[in-house]
Design an enzyme around this catalytic site. Structure first.
Site, PDB file in Angstrom:
ATOM      1  N   ASP A  14       0.781  -1.254   0.000  1.00  0.00           N
ATOM      2  CA  ASP A  14       0.000   0.000   0.000  1.00  0.00           C
ATOM      3  C   ASP A  14       0.812   1.303   0.000  1.00  0.00           C
ATOM      4  OD1 ASP A  14      -1.942  -1.963   0.282  1.00  0.00           O
ATOM      5  OD2 ASP A  14      -2.428  -1.439   2.345  1.00  0.00           O
ATOM      6  N   LYS A  76      -6.869  -4.764  -2.694  1.00  0.00           N
ATOM      7  CA  LYS A  76      -7.444  -5.413  -1.524  1.00  0.00           C
ATOM      8  C   LYS A  76      -8.347  -4.441  -0.784  1.00  0.00           C
ATOM      9  CE  LYS A  76      -3.490  -4.525   1.567  1.00  0.00           C
ATOM     10  NZ  LYS A  76      -4.158  -3.744   2.596  1.00  0.00           N
ATOM     11  N   CYS A 108      -1.744  -2.306   7.910  1.00  0.00           N
ATOM     12  CA  CYS A 108      -1.701  -3.310   6.838  1.00  0.00           C
ATOM     13  C   CYS A 108      -0.419  -4.133   6.837  1.00  0.00           C
ATOM     14  CB  CYS A 108      -1.928  -2.643   5.489  1.00  0.00           C
ATOM     15  SG  CYS A 108      -3.587  -1.901   5.364  1.00  0.00           S
TER      16      CYS A 108
END
Length: 180
Positions: A14, A76, A108
């Site tokens: 991310d 995701k 995450c």
């Protein structure tokens, strides 16, 4: 245990356009990820990246996106890429070692790493290549990851372990390009 190039993959979590500016020392985190991605490419280590809810957080930052093929980036919605299942069908996940970088360390990255440990993977988290909005959250996450069984490493530790030995043409090339 050493990190082996033929048994590991680089998993970038991310690093996204709208999130990156909020990350403490975010430019450095991006730079470390670019460096690791380049070294991984030179050593034939597979690279995967995730994006969390791209409609809200944007795509992977452009400098990193340029280095990734579309099939190496998975979307995701869960915080953990493992819980989301988005990695399950990717051949690189069959490797037993996962080197993790990205953001946010305490969300995450943490949840993905803990789930990978739960699947029996050897997990290495690159300290300078992960980040959070608050440095306190990053520090707590790294401590928790270490306690849970992840190995906290530096980018050079990863590179030298992937290289395994000096005296080869590949070592000289990587050393000249990335380490000096």
């Amino acid at each position: 245990m050493l990190i082996k190039a033929d048994q590991s993959l680089l998993l970038i979590i991310d690093i996204q356009e709208r999130l990156a500016p909020a990350i403490h020392e975010g430019e450095a985190v991006i730079a470390h990820n670019l460096w690791l991605t380049q070294v991984a490419r030179r050593l034939a280590v597979p690279v995967l990246a995730t994006v969390q809810y791209p409609r809200g957080l944007g795509a992977t930052v452009p400098a990193l996106a340029e280095m990734l093929a579309p099939e190496e980036v998975v979307e995701k919605i869960h915080f953990s890429a493992v819980a989301d299942g988005c990695l399950d069908e990717l051949p690189a996940l069959a490797r037993r070692q996962v080197v993790i970088t990205g953001t946010e360390t305490h969300v995450c990255v943490l949840q993905t790493a803990l789930d990978l440990l739960g699947r029996g993977k050897e997990v290495f988290v690159v300290a300078e290549a992960v980040g959070s909005r608050r440095p306190e959250d990053k520090a707590l996450a790294l401590e928790r990851l270490r306690q849970a069984g992840c190995v906290i490493v530096s980018r050079e530790m990863v590179a030298f372990e992937w290289l395994h030995r000096a005296g080869t043409d590949l070592f000289r090339a990587v050393s000249r390009e990335f380490i000096r």
